[in-house]
Design an enzyme around this catalytic site. Structure first.
Site, PDB file in Angstrom:
ATOM      1  N   GLU A  36       0.846  -1.211   0.000  1.00  0.00           N
ATOM      2  CA  GLU A  36       0.000   0.000   0.000  1.00  0.00           C
ATOM      3  C   GLU A  36       0.869   1.244   0.000  1.00  0.00           C
ATOM      4  O   GLU A  36       1.860   1.319   0.743  1.00  0.00           O
ATOM      5  CB  GLU A  36      -0.893  -0.035   1.243  1.00  0.00           C
ATOM      6  CG  GLU A  36      -2.243   0.570   1.015  1.00  0.00           C
ATOM      7  CD  GLU A  36      -3.066  -0.237   0.013  1.00  0.00           C
ATOM      8  OE1 GLU A  36      -3.117   0.174  -1.177  1.00  0.00           O
ATOM      9  OE2 GLU A  36      -3.645  -1.253   0.412  1.00  0.00           O
ATOM     10  N   HIS A  37       0.477   2.205  -0.839  1.00  0.00           N
ATOM     11  CA  HIS A  37       1.227   3.454  -1.009  1.00  0.00           C
ATOM     12  C   HIS A  37       2.657   3.184  -1.472  1.00  0.00           C
ATOM     13  O   HIS A  37       3.585   3.915  -1.130  1.00  0.00           O
ATOM     14  CB  HIS A  37       1.206   4.288   0.282  1.00  0.00           C
ATOM     15  CG  HIS A  37      -0.145   4.894   0.543  1.00  0.00           C
ATOM     16  ND1 HIS A  37      -0.547   6.072  -0.057  1.00  0.00           N
ATOM     17  CD2 HIS A  37      -1.188   4.465   1.278  1.00  0.00           C
ATOM     18  CE1 HIS A  37      -1.796   6.349   0.338  1.00  0.00           C
ATOM     19  NE2 HIS A  37      -2.207   5.389   1.140  1.00  0.00           N
ATOM     20  N   ASP A  39       2.937   2.126  -4.935  1.00  0.00           N
ATOM     21  CA  ASP A  39       2.939   2.195  -6.418  1.00  0.00           C
ATOM     22  C   ASP A  39       3.599   3.468  -6.934  1.00  0.00           C
ATOM     23  O   ASP A  39       4.381   3.431  -7.882  1.00  0.00           O
ATOM     24  CB  ASP A  39       1.544   1.965  -7.025  1.00  0.00           C
ATOM     25  CG  ASP A  39       0.480   2.977  -6.667  1.00  0.00           C
ATOM     26  OD1 ASP A  39       0.705   3.816  -5.768  1.00  0.00           O
ATOM     27  OD2 ASP A  39      -0.602   2.933  -7.293  1.00  0.00           O
ATOM     28  N   GLY A 125     -12.893   2.882  -1.787  1.00  0.00           N
ATOM     29  CA  GLY A 125     -11.505   2.419  -1.884  1.00  0.00           C
ATOM     30  C   GLY A 125     -11.386   1.123  -2.662  1.00  0.00           C
ATOM     31  O   GLY A 125     -10.401   0.408  -2.539  1.00  0.00           O
ATOM     32  N   LEU A 126     -12.398   0.791  -3.470  1.00  0.00           N
ATOM     33  CA  LEU A 126     -12.329  -0.431  -4.286  1.00  0.00           C
ATOM     34  C   LEU A 126     -12.159  -0.095  -5.768  1.00  0.00           C
ATOM     35  O   LEU A 126     -12.429  -0.911  -6.644  1.00  0.00           O
ATOM     36  CB  LEU A 126     -13.581  -1.295  -4.053  1.00  0.00           C
ATOM     37  CG  LEU A 126     -13.781  -1.769  -2.607  1.00  0.00           C
ATOM     38  CD1 LEU A 126     -15.087  -2.552  -2.467  1.00  0.00           C
ATOM     39  CD2 LEU A 126     -12.612  -2.624  -2.119  1.00  0.00           C
ATOM     40  N   SER A 127     -11.759   1.159  -6.027  1.00  0.00           N
ATOM     41  CA  SER A 127     -11.377   1.593  -7.380  1.00  0.00           C
ATOM     42  C   SER A 127     -12.505   1.592  -8.398  1.00  0.00           C
ATOM     43  O   SER A 127     -12.362   1.106  -9.525  1.00  0.00           O
ATOM     44  CB  SER A 127     -10.230   0.728  -7.921  1.00  0.00           C
ATOM     45  OG  SER A 127      -9.117   0.893  -7.123  1.00  0.00           O
ATOM     46  N   GLU A 161      -7.085   9.899 -15.298  1.00  0.00           N
ATOM     47  CA  GLU A 161      -7.352  10.202 -13.880  1.00  0.00           C
ATOM     48  C   GLU A 161      -6.474  11.375 -13.409  1.00  0.00           C
ATOM     49  O   GLU A 161      -6.942  12.289 -12.728  1.00  0.00           O
ATOM     50  CB  GLU A 161      -7.058   8.939 -13.056  1.00  0.00           C
ATOM     51  CG  GLU A 161      -7.309   9.067 -11.586  1.00  0.00           C
ATOM     52  CD  GLU A 161      -8.732   8.732 -11.162  1.00  0.00           C
ATOM     53  OE1 GLU A 161      -9.369   7.867 -11.786  1.00  0.00           O
ATOM     54  OE2 GLU A 161      -9.209   9.353 -10.204  1.00  0.00           O
ATOM     55  N   ASP A 173      -4.398   0.794  -9.571  1.00  0.00           N
ATOM     56  CA  ASP A 173      -5.826   0.500  -9.731  1.00  0.00           C
ATOM     57  C   ASP A 173      -6.179   0.210 -11.183  1.00  0.00           C
ATOM     58  O   ASP A 173      -6.903  -0.741 -11.492  1.00  0.00           O
ATOM     59  CB  ASP A 173      -6.664   1.681  -9.210  1.00  0.00           C
ATOM     60  CG  ASP A 173      -6.316   2.029  -7.772  1.00  0.00           C
ATOM     61  OD1 ASP A 173      -5.652   1.215  -7.110  1.00  0.00           O
ATOM     62  OD2 ASP A 173      -6.709   3.121  -7.316  1.00  0.00           O
TER      63      ASP A 173
HETATM   64  C1  GLA Z   1      -5.177   4.772  -4.299  1.00  0.00           C
HETATM   65  C2  GLA Z   1      -4.415   5.116  -5.571  1.00  0.00           C
HETATM   66  C3  GLA Z   1      -3.406   4.011  -5.914  1.00  0.00           C
HETATM   67  C4  GLA Z   1      -2.527   3.689  -4.697  1.00  0.00           C
HETATM   68  C5  GLA Z   1      -3.373   3.478  -3.447  1.00  0.00           C
HETATM   69  C6  GLA Z   1      -2.540   3.310  -2.204  1.00  0.00           C
HETATM   70  O1  GLA Z   1      -5.972   3.639  -4.518  1.00  0.00           O
HETATM   71  O2  GLA Z   1      -5.313   5.251  -6.660  1.00  0.00           O
HETATM   72  O3  GLA Z   1      -2.633   4.402  -7.019  1.00  0.00           O
HETATM   73  O4  GLA Z   1      -1.571   4.684  -4.505  1.00  0.00           O
HETATM   74  O5  GLA Z   1      -4.271   4.549  -3.235  1.00  0.00           O
HETATM   75  O6  GLA Z   1      -1.808   2.141  -2.257  1.00  0.00           O
END
Ligand code: GLA
Length: 384
Positions: A36-37, A39, A125-127, A161, A173
């Site tokens: 997480e965090h 990418d 937070g599920l994109s 985006e 994502d």
């Molecule tokens: C969001 C962003 C991703 C990633 C996550 C954290 O989902 O869209 O690119 O940075 O936060 O891991």
């Protein structure tokens, strides 16, 4: 909420257009198991595409226009591919932005009309936005006879985006929505964009735990974390924190100021945990995988400071259940969802008890459900 099926999507189209769609595309949301965090630090992530998706059912038009009805918003969107302008018009901007990005990369685009429907919860937070971008890209690529390279299309979705919507996200994502694989998580190297599918050990289930909390200001906190990571990379004189080994960080990390040191420590250790998690999955060591997930949560909570009281409560409730191997917040943070890896045989009891414990503790009514890993964005086979 019932999971949308291809037949439901086709039915909505037929109701509006009086005949079945010419084609249907589907692009999934995602949940991130670990990484997480990382990418936007050129690091490693291990998400899976889930069985919640954005669908577009359509037929071609020959006037280079897109006309689309959102079933969820009960609204019509219409735009010309010749003349794309950003009118800040909500959901339709994700379609326009994706079209702009594909055009800007030199692609000739054809138009279409149809319906849009989804079951990825919004803002959880599920994109859902990456799923909408990749469904749009899949639709445009198909009607315009473009090749579908998941990594290339994910980059174009991310550009939409970043530049059209104005959210400074990384690549995770869009890439998992484009390239996901059924029954697998995907290790993504966010620098090379190479992916490697990793099968789930037998007998485990992935559970999404939606805290039912959403927080504003996520964008500004996200951008702040990004720039803290950039200063840390500058300190180490490397292109990105991906290039800082654990040992080097242990030697000189404390020359950074306290906050930057903690942000960098999260990223450096999270990259290491993610690679370890892949090894654990491959060896079927679910207990070890669970421990890594728990540690990831602690690091996000204490060092990266992107968790929230609701997320911490949810993770603790999940971890307290005997069937839980590990649990952590997932996605950008501050609200939204946690993810847990559990013993599949006890899934019903886990879902019920964890939801109950969380609700008693916080007063929020959560949504807790097992999810399946699915394929990434695809044109659906209409013969089935
Ligand atoms: C969001 C962003 C991703 C990633 C996550 C954290 O989902 O869209 O690119 O940075 O936060 O891991």
């Amino acid at each position: 909420m019932a999971i949308l099926q291809q037949a439901d999507v086709a039915k909505h189209f037929t109701e509006r257009f009086g005949q079945p769609p010419e084609l249907i595309v589907r692009a999934p949301g995602r949940v991130n198991l670990i990484g997480e965090h990382t990418d936007y630090n050129d690091g490693f992530v291990l998400p899976l595409a889930i069985n919640r998706a954005v669908w577009i059912a359509l037929r071609r038009r020959d006037d280079r226009c897109v006309a689309i009805h959102s079933i969820d918003y009960d609204q019509q969107g219409h735009f010309s591919l010749e003349n794309l302008t950003n009118d800040d018009a909500g959901w339709v901007e994700y379609l326009k932005g994706t079209a702009w990005s594909l055009k800007d990369a030199g692609h000739e685009l054809g138009g279409f009309e149809g319906i849009l429907i989804g079951d990825v919860p919004l803002g959880a937070g599920l994109s859902s936005s990456a799923a909408l971008e990749m469904a749009t890209a899949r639709a445009l690529a198909t009607v315009s006879n473009l090749d579908w390279d998941p990594a290339v299309m994910a980059k174009l979705g991310q550009r939409a985006e970043n530049k059209w919507i104005g959210v400074n996200c990384g690549i995770m994502d869009q890439l998992i929505s484009a390239a996901g694989q059924a029954d697998h998580a995907l290790l993504i190297d966010c620098r090379s964009l190479q992916t490697e599918s990793v099968p789930f050990p037998p007998g485990v289930a992935v559970v999404v735990l939606d805290t039912a909390t959403r927080r504003g200001l996520v964008d500004s906190a996200y951008n702040e974390r990004r720039s803290q990571c950039e200063s840390a990379a500058e300190f180490f004189q490397v292109p990105a924190l991906r290039d800082v080994p654990l040992e080097l960080f242990a030697q000189v990390g404390n020359d950074l100021d306290d906050v930057t040191e903690r942000r960098a420590r999260h990223v450096v250790t999270e990259n290491d945990r993610t690679l370890q998690a892949v090894e654990a999955m491959r060896r079927g060591e679910v207990a070890a995988l669970g421990v890594l997930m728990n540690k990831s949560h602690e690091s996000l909570r204490d060092d990266y400071e992107v968790s929230s009281d609701a997320l911490n409560a949810m993770v603790e409730c999940a971890q307290a259940h005997a069937a839980c191997h590990g649990a952590r917040m997932t996605g950008a943070g501050f609200g939204g969802c946690a993810v847990a890896l559990i013993d599949a045989a006890a899934a019903d009891d886990f879902v019920e008890s964890t939801a109950k414990a969380y609700q008693e503790q916080t007063g929020h009514e959560p949504a807790v459900y097992v999810c399946q890993a699915t394929d990434g964005a695809a044109v659906v086979d209409m013969a089935t």
